[in-house]
Scaffold this motif. Structure first.
Motif, PDB file in Angstrom:
ATOM      1  N   ARG A 177       0.840  -1.214   0.000  1.00 27.86           N
ATOM      2  CA  ARG A 177       0.000   0.000   0.000  1.00 27.86           C
ATOM      3  C   ARG A 177       0.865   1.250   0.000  1.00 27.86           C
ATOM      4  O   ARG A 177       0.584   2.213  -0.726  1.00 27.86           O
ATOM      5  N   PHE A 178       1.962   1.233   0.787  1.00 31.07           N
ATOM      6  CA  PHE A 178       2.865   2.390   0.823  1.00 31.07           C
ATOM      7  C   PHE A 178       3.496   2.631  -0.556  1.00 31.07           C
ATOM      8  O   PHE A 178       3.602   3.773  -1.012  1.00 31.07           O
ATOM      9  N   ILE A 179       3.916   1.550  -1.216  1.00 28.52           N
ATOM     10  CA  ILE A 179       4.502   1.687  -2.560  1.00 28.52           C
ATOM     11  C   ILE A 179       3.479   2.304  -3.503  1.00 28.52           C
ATOM     12  O   ILE A 179       3.795   3.219  -4.294  1.00 28.52           O
ATOM     13  N   SER A 180       2.252   1.835  -3.418  1.00 28.11           N
ATOM     14  CA  SER A 180       1.178   2.335  -4.274  1.00 28.11           C
ATOM     15  C   SER A 180       0.921   3.819  -4.019  1.00 28.11           C
ATOM     16  O   SER A 180       0.767   4.609  -4.959  1.00 28.11           O
ATOM     17  N   ILE A 181       0.893   4.231  -2.745  1.00 28.46           N
ATOM     18  CA  ILE A 181       0.676   5.646  -2.393  1.00 28.46           C
ATOM     19  C   ILE A 181       1.805   6.513  -2.938  1.00 28.46           C
ATOM     20  O   ILE A 181       1.577   7.579  -3.514  1.00 28.46           O
TER      21      ILE A 181
ATOM     22  N   LEU B 150       2.910  10.800  -4.841  1.00 32.15           N
ATOM     23  CA  LEU B 150       4.140  11.587  -4.668  1.00 32.15           C
ATOM     24  C   LEU B 150       5.000  11.672  -5.918  1.00 32.15           C
ATOM     25  O   LEU B 150       5.546  12.736  -6.232  1.00 32.15           O
ATOM     26  N   VAL B 151       5.186  10.551  -6.618  1.00 30.60           N
ATOM     27  CA  VAL B 151       6.163  10.529  -7.704  1.00 30.60           C
ATOM     28  C   VAL B 151       5.611   9.802  -8.925  1.00 30.60           C
ATOM     29  O   VAL B 151       5.071   8.698  -8.804  1.00 30.60           O
TER      30      VAL B 151
ATOM     31  N   ASP C 280       4.141  18.051   6.810  1.00 28.96           N
ATOM     32  CA  ASP C 280       3.919  16.931   7.732  1.00 28.96           C
ATOM     33  C   ASP C 280       2.464  16.488   7.769  1.00 28.96           C
ATOM     34  O   ASP C 280       2.165  15.285   7.790  1.00 28.96           O
ATOM     35  N   ASP C 281       1.551  17.467   7.806  1.00 24.35           N
ATOM     36  CA  ASP C 281       0.132  17.116   7.942  1.00 24.35           C
ATOM     37  C   ASP C 281      -0.382  16.342   6.731  1.00 24.35           C
ATOM     38  O   ASP C 281      -1.160  15.387   6.857  1.00 24.35           O
ATOM     39  N   LYS C 282       0.077  16.714   5.538  1.00 28.12           N
ATOM     40  CA  LYS C 282      -0.363  16.016   4.320  1.00 28.12           C
ATOM     41  C   LYS C 282       0.207  14.599   4.256  1.00 28.12           C
ATOM     42  O   LYS C 282      -0.460  13.662   3.809  1.00 28.12           O
ATOM     43  N   TRP C 283       1.441  14.428   4.709  1.00 27.41           N
ATOM     44  CA  TRP C 283       2.034  13.082   4.723  1.00 27.41           C
ATOM     45  C   TRP C 283       1.351  12.200   5.772  1.00 27.41           C
ATOM     46  O   TRP C 283       1.170  11.004   5.570  1.00 27.41           O
TER      47      TRP C 283
ATOM     48  N   ASN D 207       8.282  -0.662   7.232  1.00 20.43           N
ATOM     49  CA  ASN D 207       7.601  -0.919   5.956  1.00 20.43           C
ATOM     50  C   ASN D 207       7.687   0.282   5.020  1.00 20.43           C
ATOM     51  O   ASN D 207       7.847   0.120   3.808  1.00 20.43           O
ATOM     52  N   LEU D 208       7.580   1.487   5.582  1.00 23.94           N
ATOM     53  CA  LEU D 208       7.689   2.687   4.740  1.00 23.94           C
ATOM     54  C   LEU D 208       9.120   2.846   4.210  1.00 23.94           C
ATOM     55  O   LEU D 208       9.325   3.233   3.058  1.00 23.94           O
ATOM     56  N   ALA D 209      10.108   2.525   5.049  1.00 21.27           N
ATOM     57  CA  ALA D 209      11.516   2.565   4.610  1.00 21.27           C
ATOM     58  C   ALA D 209      11.741   1.582   3.465  1.00 21.27           C
ATOM     59  O   ALA D 209      12.410   1.912   2.474  1.00 21.27           O
ATOM     60  N   LEU D 210      11.176   0.382   3.592  1.00 21.00           N
ATOM     61  CA  LEU D 210      11.306  -0.612   2.522  1.00 21.00           C
ATOM     62  C   LEU D 210      10.614  -0.127   1.244  1.00 21.00           C
ATOM     63  O   LEU D 210      11.147  -0.289   0.142  1.00 21.00           O
ATOM     64  N   ALA D 211       9.448   0.493   1.392  1.00 17.56           N
ATOM     65  CA  ALA D 211       8.693   0.968   0.226  1.00 17.56           C
ATOM     66  C   ALA D 211       9.489   2.000  -0.569  1.00 17.56           C
ATOM     67  O   ALA D 211       9.605   1.892  -1.805  1.00 17.56           O
ATOM     68  N   ILE D 212      10.084   2.992   0.112  1.00 19.21           N
ATOM     69  CA  ILE D 212      10.823   4.023  -0.644  1.00 19.21           C
ATOM     70  C   ILE D 212      12.127   3.454  -1.198  1.00 19.21           C
ATOM     71  O   ILE D 212      12.590   3.857  -2.266  1.00 19.21           O
ATOM     72  N   GLN D 213      12.715   2.464  -0.519  1.00 16.49           N
ATOM     73  CA  GLN D 213      13.917   1.828  -1.050  1.00 16.49           C
ATOM     74  C   GLN D 213      13.591   1.093  -2.350  1.00 16.49           C
ATOM     75  O   GLN D 213      14.329   1.203  -3.338  1.00 16.49           O
ATOM     76  N   ILE D 214      12.473   0.365  -2.380  1.00 14.59           N
ATOM     77  CA  ILE D 214      12.058  -0.368  -3.585  1.00 14.59           C
ATOM     78  C   ILE D 214      11.780   0.605  -4.738  1.00 14.59           C
ATOM     79  O   ILE D 214      12.189   0.376  -5.884  1.00 14.59           O
TER      80      ILE D 214
END
Length: 621
Positions: free
Chosen positions: A223-227, A232-233, A259-262, A283-290
């Motif tokens: 889900r984080f990767i999808s967001i 974002l990008v 911060d509030d939007k994130w 999990n968020l760290a893994l998502a941005i790394q991927i």
């Protein structure tokens, strides 16, 4: 035969480097001398060292080269604020006086800095200003072994450029394609560094180290990767990206993100640096790394498409993401990849000097398709026995001086095998962010307790942080799935299957610390949670003493590798002088210290239990 001084300064990681006739003579970061990590100050001490090493005065130099074009940066600042107006007025009012007082008068700042170094004739000084990403490209291509190569530079931002694809051909570099601010892979990664509670421009490697704690099988990670990709990008097929500035604040604000939007996007508040790490953070760290790996691989494929080159050279801060480098290597897009060991802004000083040497002065270039010209990146100061003895007297040290290095290495290998931690200080200091066996803290990779001991009792840093193996180059395939050398600790590769332990089926759902201390392999202390390791291959040709120590350890244990972490504590730059090393040794629970041929045993030192006496309070990194 041109004598050229390269300088990077006034942003972060100030450094200096000298080349003579295109040969790298010396290079060092200013932080090592001032003990202020990532210092942006003019590199007075680094310049002094480089000049002394080369036997030169300022007036002997044919050129002094600064690593970017400040006026282009100022143009970017003005255009950005204009484009985003009226947003960012507060940031604008803070930034403009600094630019007018300092950055716009950069030549004066450089001249004033040089006065601190020594006397010189201002009329004799030739100042050159290559673009930031050309300095990065030159730092990677010109020391590489290749006559021709594609060049990929990726960082936060230079003047306007945030990533470039270029082609190096003998003495020339052509930048063929660029991505421009505010769209930046480096700033995207730094935004997550900030949101997960680490310090921007120094904590990115922590984010990379945290990613393997993320659960790759988790719906939350997906889900984080999808967001990230949806909100974002936008990632284009050529690896270029478009960042949705609605969510970011770095272009005109005083922080990386809104911060509030994130918080609405990801469902949790920004983590404070002292907050406990939870699975959602991992999990968020893994998502941005991927996501970052996907972007880097697409950029590399585009570099291959437009250059047709067999080889790739990389620099810029994102090139220090050794996990992405390991994934890129496995894609087999290029025959070989060469990464500048000082890939960040410090390396820009060296790149600037080399760009001037080969492109401005047309000096000849060496290449042989096998060996690079970085000399193992051992380009900093070394210290004589006389200097070490002066330090010994000053601190009233008890020591043993060995006449035979073979005897010394056999003794220290035995102490490592017994579970001791050793500070290892030899010869010339490394240039770049990695300790490569001359300013290192060493341990036994087999010892399951070593990671915990090093993090909590030696480095005084977060317990989740992984450690790297230094492995004899000729033994690398015994331990890791790596087909190439990795002398600068810039490649991550998997630990061999036959060395791994079987993990329980519920492994990814176990609490974070249980997973960390679950035994994963027979070289537990360098095996990360995903069975990966950040590898340094040790070569007899570039560091004979370090190779001999590991070889002595292998004779005693049948294991040709050790744990290697940088010789410093959290928030402190890597040690530079013998005194730095002794102070760090005494302020931690390190057991032995080796400085050249001198060996110090902790329990034999005066007042050895009084660590507070030696402790220096460094700012958290």
């Amino acid at each position: 035969m041109k004598k050229i001084l390269g300088i990077s300064a006034f942003y972060h990681d100030s450094a200096a480097a000298i080349t003579i006739n295109g040969k790298i003579i010396s290079a060092a970061q200013e932080e090592r001398f001032t003990r202020i990590k990532h210092t942006p100050d003019f590199p007075t001490n680094a310049v002094k060292f480089c000049l002394e090493e080369a036997g030169l005065e300022i007036d002997d130099l044919d050129a002094i080269v600064f690593y970017d074009k400040p006026l282009l940066k100022f143009e970017r600042l003005l255009q950005t604020y204009y484009a985003f107006a009226p947003k960012g007025l507060l940031s604008f009012l803070k930034a403009i006086p600094i630019w007018l007082n300092e950055k716009m008068f950069l030549k004066k700042l450089i001249f004033d800095g040089l006065k601190e170094v020594g006397p010189y004739d201002k009329k004799k000084v030739k100042l050159l200003f290559p673009e930031h990403h050309l300095s990065h490209a030159a730092s990677a291509f010109f020391p590489s072994p290749y006559e021709k190569a594609a060049i990929l530079t990726i960082d936060g931002v230079g003047e306007w450029c945030t990533a470039s694809i270029g082609m190096g051909d003998n003495k020339q570099i052509s930048l063929l394609k660029e991505m421009e601010f505010p769209h930046s892979v480096g700033l995207l990664y730094s935004a997550f560094t900030y949101y997960l509670g680490f310090t921007v421009n120094s904590g990115e490697y922590k984010l990379m180290g945290l990613a393997p704690y993320g659960n790759p099988e988790s719906e939350e990670t997906d889900r984080f990767i999808s967001i990230i990709k949806k909100e974002l990008v936008d990632i284009k097929t050529d690896g270029s990206i478009w960042l949705n500035q609605k969510y970011f604040n770095y272009a005109t604000g005083l922080r990386m993100v809104h911060d509030d939007k994130w918080e609405k996007l990801f469902g949790f508040k920004r983590r404070d640096d002292e907050d406990e790490l939870e699975q959602k953070h991992c999990n968020l760290a893994l998502a941005i790394q991927i996501v970052t790996e996907e972007i880097v691989i697409k950029m590399a494929k585009e570099a291959k498409r437009i250059t047709g080159a067999d080889y790739l050279c990389m620099a810029g801060g994102v090139a220090l993401n050794c996990v992405a480098n390991g994934k890129l290597l496995k894609e087999n897009i290029f025959k070989e990849i060469y990464i500048q060991p000082a890939a960040g802004d410090a390396g820009g000083a060296l790149g600037a000097a080399l760009a001037a040497s080969h492109m401005y002065f047309d000096e000849e270039r060496e290449f042989n398709n096998t060996t690079d010209l970085m000399q193992g990146s051992y380009l900093g100061p070394a210290y004589s026995d006389k200097e070490i003895m002066l330090m010994n007297k000053k601190v009233k040290a008890n020591f043993k001086h060995y006449e035979s290095f073979s005897e010394l290495s056999t003794f220290i290998a035995s102490k490592l095998a017994e579970g001791n931690v050793v500070g290892w200080f030899q010869g010339k200091m490394e240039f770049g962010p990695r300790a490569l066996g001359n300013r290192s803290i060493l341990g036994d990779a087999r010892n399951p307790e070593m990671q915990k001991k090093l993090n909590l009792k030696i480095k005084y840093r977060e317990g989740f942080r992984p450690f790297a193996p230094s492995v004899l180059a000729e033994r690398v395939s015994d331990y890791f799935d790596l087909e190439t050398s990795s002398p600068y600790m810039l490649m991550v590769a998997p630990v061999k299957e036959n060395r791994r332990k079987t993990l329980p089926e519920n492994y990814h759902s176990l609490p974070l610390w249980e997973r960390l201390y679950f035994e994963r392999s027979d070289v537990q202390s360098i095996t990360h949670l995903d069975f990966s390791a950040r590898i340094q291959t040790v070569h007899k040709e570039t560091n004979q003493r370090y190779w001999e120590l590991i070889h002595a350890f292998e004779k005693q244990t049948n294991y040709g590798l050790v744990v290697n972490t940088s010789f410093n504590v959290r928030g402190e730059p890597i040690v530079c002088t013998p005194f730095d090393a002794f102070r760090c040794f005494m302020s931690t629970e390190m057991d032995f210290l080796v400085i050249n041929d001198f060996v110090y045993t902790k329990t034999e030192q005066i007042d050895f239990e009084n660590r507070e006496k030696w402790l220096v309070k460094f700012k958290k990194d």
